[in-house]
Design a protein around this motif. Sequence first.
Motif, PDB file in Angstrom:
ATOM      1  N   VAL A 111       1.195  -2.615 -13.629  1.00 17.03           N
ATOM      2  CA  VAL A 111       1.468  -1.186 -13.465  1.00 17.03           C
ATOM      3  C   VAL A 111       1.727  -0.912 -11.991  1.00 17.03           C
ATOM      4  N   GLY A 112       2.945  -0.467 -11.677  1.00 15.59           N
ATOM      5  CA  GLY A 112       3.355  -0.272 -10.280  1.00 15.59           C
ATOM      6  C   GLY A 112       4.203  -1.463  -9.855  1.00 15.59           C
ATOM      7  N   GLY A 132       5.806  -1.870  -6.771  1.00  8.40           N
ATOM      8  CA  GLY A 132       6.088  -1.774  -5.328  1.00  8.40           C
ATOM      9  C   GLY A 132       5.997  -3.152  -4.702  1.00  8.40           C
ATOM     10  N   VAL A 170       3.479  -4.970  -3.785  1.00  6.95           N
ATOM     11  CA  VAL A 170       2.485  -5.870  -4.395  1.00  6.95           C
ATOM     12  C   VAL A 170       2.779  -6.109  -5.872  1.00  6.95           C
ATOM     13  N   ILE A 183       5.797  -2.129 -14.992  1.00  7.15           N
ATOM     14  CA  ILE A 183       5.890  -0.698 -15.354  1.00  7.15           C
ATOM     15  C   ILE A 183       5.885   0.145 -14.091  1.00  7.15           C
ATOM     16  N   ASP A 184       6.756   1.138 -14.052  1.00  6.94           N
ATOM     17  CA  ASP A 184       6.704   2.072 -12.931  1.00  6.94           C
ATOM     18  C   ASP A 184       7.106   3.469 -13.415  1.00  6.94           C
ATOM     19  N   ILE A 185       6.558   4.493 -12.750  1.00  7.44           N
ATOM     20  CA  ILE A 185       6.921   5.871 -13.094  1.00  7.44           C
ATOM     21  C   ILE A 185       8.245   6.267 -12.433  1.00  7.44           C
ATOM     22  N   ALA A 235      -1.413  -2.007  -9.788  1.00  5.04           N
ATOM     23  CA  ALA A 235      -0.940  -2.287  -8.415  1.00  5.04           C
ATOM     24  C   ALA A 235      -0.231  -1.052  -7.859  1.00  5.04           C
ATOM     25  N   VAL A 236      -0.861   0.102  -8.075  1.00  4.56           N
ATOM     26  CA  VAL A 236      -0.259   1.357  -7.583  1.00  4.56           C
ATOM     27  C   VAL A 236      -0.746   1.628  -6.151  1.00  4.56           C
ATOM     28  N   THR A 251      -4.810   8.025 -12.516  1.00  3.12           N
ATOM     29  CA  THR A 251      -3.772   8.305 -13.510  1.00  3.12           C
ATOM     30  C   THR A 251      -3.444   7.041 -14.297  1.00  3.12           C
ATOM     31  N   SER A 273      -4.829  -3.171  -6.451  1.00  4.11           N
ATOM     32  CA  SER A 273      -4.685  -2.246  -5.326  1.00  4.11           C
ATOM     33  C   SER A 273      -5.912  -2.350  -4.423  1.00  4.11           C
ATOM     34  N   GLU A 287       3.751  -8.450   3.713  1.00  3.33           N
ATOM     35  CA  GLU A 287       5.167  -8.162   3.536  1.00  3.33           C
ATOM     36  C   GLU A 287       5.964  -9.075   4.457  1.00  3.33           C
ATOM     37  N   SER A 293       1.737  -0.405   5.855  1.00  2.50           N
ATOM     38  CA  SER A 293       1.085   0.406   4.823  1.00  2.50           C
ATOM     39  C   SER A 293      -0.364   0.000   4.618  1.00  2.50           C
ATOM     40  N   CYS A 294      -0.826  -1.061   5.296  1.00  2.00           N
ATOM     41  CA  CYS A 294      -2.186  -1.527   4.996  1.00  2.00           C
ATOM     42  C   CYS A 294      -3.189  -1.320   6.130  1.00  2.00           C
ATOM     43  N   ARG A 321       6.395   2.404   6.839  1.00  2.00           N
ATOM     44  CA  ARG A 321       5.146   3.179   6.816  1.00  2.00           C
ATOM     45  C   ARG A 321       4.323   2.868   8.070  1.00  2.00           C
TER      46      ARG A 321
HETATM   47  N1  LIG Z   1       2.146  -3.677   0.846  1.00  2.00           N
HETATM   48  C1  LIG Z   1       1.327  -4.647   1.176  1.00  2.00           C
HETATM   49  O1  LIG Z   1       1.622  -5.478   2.049  1.00  2.00           O
HETATM   50  C2  LIG Z   1      -0.007  -4.781   0.497  1.00  2.00           C
HETATM   51  C3  LIG Z   1      -0.733  -5.978   0.627  1.00  2.00           C
HETATM   52  C4  LIG Z   1      -1.967  -6.088  -0.018  1.00  2.00           C
HETATM   53  C5  LIG Z   1      -2.476  -5.018  -0.747  1.00  2.00           C
HETATM   54  N2  LIG Z   1      -1.761  -3.863  -0.826  1.00  2.00           N
HETATM   55  C6  LIG Z   1      -2.313  -2.767  -1.636  1.00  2.00           C
HETATM   56  O2  LIG Z   1      -1.643  -2.772  -2.905  1.00  2.00           O
HETATM   57  C7  LIG Z   1      -1.481  -1.426  -3.384  1.00  2.00           C
HETATM   58  C8  LIG Z   1      -0.002  -1.164  -3.644  1.00  2.00           C
HETATM   59  O3  LIG Z   1       0.698  -1.234  -2.409  1.00  2.00           O
HETATM   60  P1  LIG Z   1       2.285  -1.297  -2.347  1.00  2.00           P
HETATM   61  O4  LIG Z   1       2.642  -1.486  -0.919  1.00  2.00           O
HETATM   62  O5  LIG Z   1       2.782  -2.259  -3.365  1.00  2.00           O
HETATM   63  O6  LIG Z   1       2.643   0.201  -2.800  1.00  2.00           O
HETATM   64  P2  LIG Z   1       4.064   0.819  -3.148  1.00  2.00           P
HETATM   65  O7  LIG Z   1       4.009   2.227  -2.749  1.00  2.00           O
HETATM   66  O8  LIG Z   1       5.150  -0.069  -2.620  1.00  2.00           O
HETATM   67  O9  LIG Z   1       4.141   0.716  -4.750  1.00  2.00           O
HETATM   68  C9  LIG Z   1       3.358   1.458  -5.635  1.00  2.00           C
HETATM   69  C10 LIG Z   1       4.171   1.680  -6.903  1.00  2.00           C
HETATM   70  O10 LIG Z   1       3.347   2.228  -7.919  1.00  2.00           O
HETATM   71  C11 LIG Z   1       4.106   3.161  -8.667  1.00  2.00           C
HETATM   72  N3  LIG Z   1       3.193   4.011  -9.438  1.00  2.00           N
HETATM   73  C12 LIG Z   1       2.358   4.983  -8.987  1.00  2.00           C
HETATM   74  N4  LIG Z   1       1.669   5.505 -10.017  1.00  2.00           N
HETATM   75  C13 LIG Z   1       2.048   4.840 -11.130  1.00  2.00           C
HETATM   76  C14 LIG Z   1       1.682   4.917 -12.504  1.00  2.00           C
HETATM   77  N5  LIG Z   1       0.764   5.779 -12.960  1.00  2.00           N
HETATM   78  N6  LIG Z   1       2.300   4.103 -13.385  1.00  2.00           N
HETATM   79  C15 LIG Z   1       3.236   3.217 -12.954  1.00  2.00           C
HETATM   80  N7  LIG Z   1       3.618   3.099 -11.666  1.00  2.00           N
HETATM   81  C16 LIG Z   1       3.031   3.889 -10.770  1.00  2.00           C
HETATM   82  C17 LIG Z   1       4.948   3.845  -7.611  1.00  2.00           C
HETATM   83  O11 LIG Z   1       6.056   4.507  -8.173  1.00  2.00           O
HETATM   84  C18 LIG Z   1       5.321   2.656  -6.713  1.00  2.00           C
HETATM   85  O12 LIG Z   1       6.536   2.059  -7.133  1.00  2.00           O
HETATM   86  C19 LIG Z   1      -2.107  -0.531  -2.306  1.00  2.00           C
HETATM   87  O13 LIG Z   1      -3.421  -0.254  -2.665  1.00  2.00           O
HETATM   88  C20 LIG Z   1      -2.053  -1.401  -1.050  1.00  2.00           C
HETATM   89  O14 LIG Z   1      -3.054  -1.057  -0.135  1.00  2.00           O
HETATM   90  C21 LIG Z   1      -0.535  -3.733  -0.237  1.00  2.00           C
END
Ligand SMILES: NC(=O)c1ccc[n+]([C@@H]2O[C@H](COP(=O)([O-])OP(=O)(O)OC[C@H]3O[C@@H](n4cnc5c(N)ncnc54)[C@H](O)[C@@H]3O)[C@@H](O)[C@H]2O)c1
Length: 428
Positions: free
Chosen positions: A6-7, A9, A11, A29-31, A83-84, A101, A120, A153, A258-259, A326
């Motif tokens: 779920v999500g 992005g 991750v 899955i993504d919204i 993974a939202v 959510t 997450s 990243e 973002s982290c 970010r």
């Molecule tokens: N980016 C990194 O380098 C990294 C590394 C390790 C951990 N994290 C953690 O992982 C988590 C995600 O980070 P990210 O950078 O991938 O975020 P992101 O913003 O790139 O992606 C999150 C995704 O989740 C989707 N989403 C939100 N609510 C949803 C729902 N109810 N159903 C389906 N999809 C939904 C969003 O549309 C988005 O595409 C965060 O907690 C972050 O701290 C990130």
Amino acid sequence: MKITVVGTGYVGLVTAACLADFGNQVIGIDIDKEKIKRLKKGEIPIYEPGLEKIVKRNLDENRISFDTKLAPAVKKSEIIFIAVGTPPKKDGQADLIYIETAAQQIAEVINGYKIIVNKSTVPVGTGDMVTNIIKKYYKGKFDVVSNPEFLKEGTAVDDFSKPDRIVIGNASKKAKNMMEKLYKPLGAPILFTDIKTAEMIKYASNSLLATEISFINSIANICERVEADVEKVAEGMKLDKRIGKHAFLGTGAGYGGSCFPKDVKALIQIARRHDYRFSILEKVEEVNKNQRQLIVDKTLRLLGKPKGKTVAVWGLAFKPNTDDMREAPSIDIICSLQKLGAKINAFDTVAENQAKKILKNINYFKTSFEAAKNADILLIITEWNEFKQIDKKKLKKIMRSPKIIDARNIYDPDEMKKLGFEYVSIGR
Ligand SMILES: NC(=O)c1ccc[n+]([C@@H]2O[C@H](COP(=O)([O-])OP(=O)(O)OC[C@H]3O[C@@H](n4cnc5c(N)ncnc54)[C@H](O)[C@@H]3O)[C@@H](O)[C@H]2O)c1
């Protein structure tokens, strides 16, 4: 194994693609409808080296699919990853609205034993929150597991596929066996803990890495005053096995992304809510903020009054090999210089589209030389590889004034001096 992520992005998409590549059946899955439309066609909405090839390969092999509808995916899956995003609220606490959510949406449709895996980064106690949400709707058996992600990243595929360690919190015997089976192909050590410990490991790790960056930036600032070379200092420190060759001792414009910024803030808040003042981390944040201002101050010292002058900026993303803007240091630095009247010519082909959403009134260029042409000063903010071996004689010729602030220490100060540049770096 049958898996839902779920999500999708940075991750979620990497997790989904890599798990599919091991032969699992994965649904992402993504919204975000636009994201899913593009992913279905094999288009990657983010810049992450190597990811597109894996997604395309697994789409062709029918091991990965993408959808906006969660219910059918949950029903088919044995393991559901969350993974939202967990962005910071105004006070620095992690905003858990997306987690809540997602958990509720899963809870409404769950139809048998599943493992819900929280990938997450979430405050201690979130695993219990997810469990309670699911219990409200579903009376059957399930497990909630914390499995924080440590990928970076820019090297996310490699990091996910060859992790230093895998942390799994709160696994019942059944969940433990399934998670072990899932991650077996990685051959990485697995640390099993309780759920709160797993959640804390992620914050503690990121906060220590951020501390290392603020620490070396402070050392750099002293090095400048005592005429020492911070790069050599870091090299010398890393030879100590207790510090280690992979220590985060890169000096520059400070951490972004973002982290680190949000995780440092969140841990300060977690401590505060439990009557503890995490004063080291408060200082880590302060040093990091000051480091951005330091780049602005160095620019002003070399440039003079910025009004009407052209500042070329190479690199906008918070680090190389990503388009993620970010909390990028470039944002604060550019905005400060714009306020003082500077005109900004920028180059970062990978991050340009993301940068356009945040930074206004900037001229973007397709090559680094075009951006530097007729500039009164050049700022190197992100150390993309292509800047490292650039033709410096040509660069000197095309600039109005050969002044460089190198916020990433990518050039040799002696060479730059010989070439006739006014060159300022960090801590050297
Ligand atoms: N980016 C990194 O380098 C990294 C590394 C390790 C951990 N994290 C953690 O992982 C988590 C995600 O980070 P990210 O950078 O991938 O975020 P992101 O913003 O790139 O992606 C999150 C995704 O989740 C989707 N989403 C939100 N609510 C949803 C729902 N109810 N159903 C389906 N999809 C939904 C969003 O549309 C988005 O595409 C965060 O907690 C972050 O701290 C990130």
